[in-house]
Design a protein around this motif. Sequence first.
Motif, PDB file in Angstrom:
ATOM      1  N   GLU A 176      71.915  41.427  25.601  1.00 48.39           N
ATOM      2  CA  GLU A 176      72.443  40.691  26.749  1.00 48.39           C
ATOM      3  C   GLU A 176      73.695  39.912  26.366  1.00 48.39           C
ATOM      4  OE1 GLU A 176      70.842  37.294  29.879  1.00 48.39           O
ATOM      5  OE2 GLU A 176      69.409  38.525  28.782  1.00 48.39           O
ATOM      6  N   SER A 177      73.670  39.276  25.187  1.00 47.58           N
ATOM      7  CA  SER A 177      74.819  38.474  24.751  1.00 47.58           C
ATOM      8  C   SER A 177      76.019  39.348  24.418  1.00 47.58           C
ATOM      9  CB  SER A 177      74.443  37.633  23.529  1.00 47.58           C
ATOM     10  OG  SER A 177      73.439  36.693  23.838  1.00 47.58           O
ATOM     11  N   SER A 212      74.243  34.533  34.766  1.00 49.90           N
ATOM     12  CA  SER A 212      73.907  35.400  33.625  1.00 49.90           C
ATOM     13  C   SER A 212      75.115  35.783  32.797  1.00 49.90           C
ATOM     14  CB  SER A 212      73.226  36.677  34.129  1.00 49.90           C
ATOM     15  OG  SER A 212      74.111  37.417  34.950  1.00 49.90           O
ATOM     16  N   GLU A 213      76.328  35.513  33.313  1.00 48.42           N
ATOM     17  CA  GLU A 213      77.529  35.847  32.550  1.00 48.42           C
ATOM     18  C   GLU A 213      77.964  34.706  31.644  1.00 48.42           C
ATOM     19  OE1 GLU A 213      79.094  39.051  32.709  1.00 48.42           O
ATOM     20  OE2 GLU A 213      77.061  39.202  33.447  1.00 48.42           O
ATOM     21  N   ALA A 218      67.993  48.399  23.959  1.00 46.48           N
ATOM     22  CA  ALA A 218      69.007  47.366  23.746  1.00 46.48           C
ATOM     23  C   ALA A 218      70.299  47.963  23.211  1.00 46.48           C
ATOM     24  CB  ALA A 218      68.463  46.307  22.780  1.00 46.48           C
ATOM     25  N   GLU A 244      78.337  49.205  27.718  1.00 40.93           N
ATOM     26  CA  GLU A 244      79.477  48.312  27.926  1.00 40.93           C
ATOM     27  C   GLU A 244      80.701  48.762  27.138  1.00 40.93           C
ATOM     28  OE1 GLU A 244      79.663  46.206  30.252  1.00 40.93           O
ATOM     29  OE2 GLU A 244      77.550  46.355  30.809  1.00 40.93           O
ATOM     30  N   ARG A 285      66.504  43.368  22.828  1.00 39.99           N
ATOM     31  CA  ARG A 285      66.792  42.959  24.199  1.00 39.99           C
ATOM     32  C   ARG A 285      66.928  41.439  24.244  1.00 39.99           C
ATOM     33  NH1 ARG A 285      62.428  43.550  26.995  1.00 39.99           N
ATOM     34  NH2 ARG A 285      63.443  43.619  29.033  1.00 39.99           N
ATOM     35  N   GLY A 286      67.633  40.949  25.256  1.00 38.80           N
ATOM     36  CA  GLY A 286      67.788  39.503  25.394  1.00 38.80           C
ATOM     37  C   GLY A 286      69.084  39.003  24.780  1.00 38.80           C
ATOM     38  N   LYS A 287      69.052  37.739  24.383  1.00 39.04           N
ATOM     39  CA  LYS A 287      70.264  37.087  23.901  1.00 39.04           C
ATOM     40  C   LYS A 287      70.295  37.015  22.379  1.00 39.04           C
ATOM     41  CE  LYS A 287      70.678  34.260  28.110  1.00 39.04           C
ATOM     42  NZ  LYS A 287      71.858  34.958  28.645  1.00 39.04           N
ATOM     43  N   THR A 303      72.160  49.502  26.011  1.00 36.96           N
ATOM     44  CA  THR A 303      72.802  48.495  26.866  1.00 36.96           C
ATOM     45  C   THR A 303      74.190  48.157  26.336  1.00 36.96           C
ATOM     46  OG1 THR A 303      70.686  47.517  27.514  1.00 36.96           O
ATOM     47  CG2 THR A 303      72.637  46.120  27.714  1.00 36.96           C
ATOM     48  N   ALA A 317      76.605  42.462  25.352  1.00 31.02           N
ATOM     49  CA  ALA A 317      77.085  43.143  26.557  1.00 31.02           C
ATOM     50  C   ALA A 317      77.920  42.193  27.414  1.00 31.02           C
ATOM     51  CB  ALA A 317      75.906  43.687  27.355  1.00 31.02           C
ATOM     52  N   ALA A 318      77.476  40.939  27.548  1.00 36.28           N
ATOM     53  CA  ALA A 318      78.233  39.962  28.335  1.00 36.28           C
ATOM     54  C   ALA A 318      79.593  39.688  27.715  1.00 36.28           C
ATOM     55  CB  ALA A 318      77.439  38.660  28.464  1.00 36.28           C
TER      56      ALA A 318
END
Length: 596
Positions: A322-323, A547-548, A353, A360, A305-307, A356, A325-326
């Motif tokens: 997070e990274s 966050s994007e 994670a 996407e 999880r996270g970046k 997630t 997915a973005a």
Amino acid sequence: MKRFFIGALAFVGALSVLFVVGLVGLMVLASASKPSVPSNLVLELDLENPLPENSAGDSLAGAFGEEPATVRDVVDALEKAGSDARVKALVVRIGQTGTPAATQEIRDAVKAFRAKGKKTVAYSDTFGELGNSTLSYYLASAFDEIYIQPSGDLNITGLAFELPFARDAFAKLGVTPQYSARYEYKNAVNSFTEQDFTAPHREATERFTQSLFEQMVRGIAEERGLTEDVVRGLIDKAPLMASEALEGKLVTGLRYRDEVMGELKAQAGDGARFLYVEKYLERAGRPHVVGDTIALVYGVGEVARGKNRSNPLSGGQGMGAESVAAALRKATEDSRVKAIILRVDSPGGSYVASDTIRREVQRAKEAGKPVIATMGGYAASGGYYVAMEADRIVAQPGTLTGSIGVYAGKFVTADLWHKLGVNFDTVSVGKNAEMYGSDAVFTPEQQARLDATLDRIYEDFTTRAAAGRKLPLEKLQSLAKGRVWTGEDALANGLVDALGGYPKALELAKEAAKLPADARVNVQVYPRKKPASAVLSELLGQRGENSEDDAVTVSALSPWGGLVAGLRQVYAVGAKLGLVEGHRGELYAPMPEASW
């Protein structure tokens, strides 16, 4: 006084304008004076150390010196050079080549370069001085000519995978590993819970070892004009002295570096120069930079999880959900993007994670953006989970993939602390508040809850994989159970669609986007890599606007390379014993220590 301040501000403003104009002028001048590609050159590549899959976007390495060439850099450079009349040949110093899949990626690029009429030469002072060099020689076999020093050896001794088992050691320490897995091939924690290979663990390991060995024997035989039986015989005889390697037709000749380079330069003609592959790419530019956009998104390292993150001690990268997915969202929302290539090189990690990222991928497809997954050295467990819903999946024959399964649990350390005279006393509210505490084993009720969680995750994993791969659930489940496959076996079992690397993924991306096979495209990495100044700002605590943004969590990379290298060796020992980060993900498939 007022006039003084106004004048001072005007002066500062004028200086600022002059500074900007001067800076622009310097940039233009620098651009104009950028070194050009020589008119007659031989490309040179140093593979003394393995190529990284990707250069971490959060790295400050660029601020302290040049970043190493990546697998894609070499593939792109050789594709570009194959059609460049200025490039006459390629010479590669071969040392450590990385994983079998990375080796095959470079091998394919070399063969494509040769197919365009370019000469290729591999050399080494020795292939594996007192060490295994089977994989390195497998790469060398793809070249027109192979040379080693007369004093060198050819240690093509085969393949071996080694995994430590420490159940008895933990027992002596008073530590009890309490883990459950789905199912018998899910060996992520066998190092802790077993003292030897279990029958399923050995079966899977023997199969993917044999598959990799067969691929290498077949490749060497094809390129050196030998039969597979002859190659196996030479491997069983190894280590081979240089004269034996020459007699066995495994090398072209016995030469020193200066002799190899001198002849290549003479063959290239007057004014020939040598230029490193990464320098050539920098000057000549990448292929695929004009036309419809194909997005390239990297998912490298353990899924969490996270970046995205990097670890200066292990030298590894982490795939931050997070990274990634973005990046997938940005590529999906960009109207210029016709298709997305997702490059995965991961042994897995967190189930949440991984889901997630998978979501996407699903959303991109629903938005009409085809997704092609291409697998690097590993795409196992969570690494397979993030790719399984792609429109098409590409793997190298040597990619270790699959491991569709799950595990979870904890270490119980109460006896250890008792031996050390340490007592932990706890105040808690809630019957299961200490469920994941290390002071006591799971109660029957807690174990039942853990089992229910594992069953739910396994059902979700296999159901989604079956739907994504368009396989009957029963068929998919027979291939799952946590088992790792080579890409070659995965293709035969329907877990991937094609064998190859970046070029194959690009071919399929064009097809999925309904573009002509010969269409010119612009392969754009998402997110765009940030300059060192932006990375430094993040280190100082500054964040993007939302966050994007492409912001990532960074780990400062010290310029003291020697110290970091020493610490990495200590870190690697701890990692094998599970004393440092790793083995935390529920969808994780640790890869054994390889000797190849």
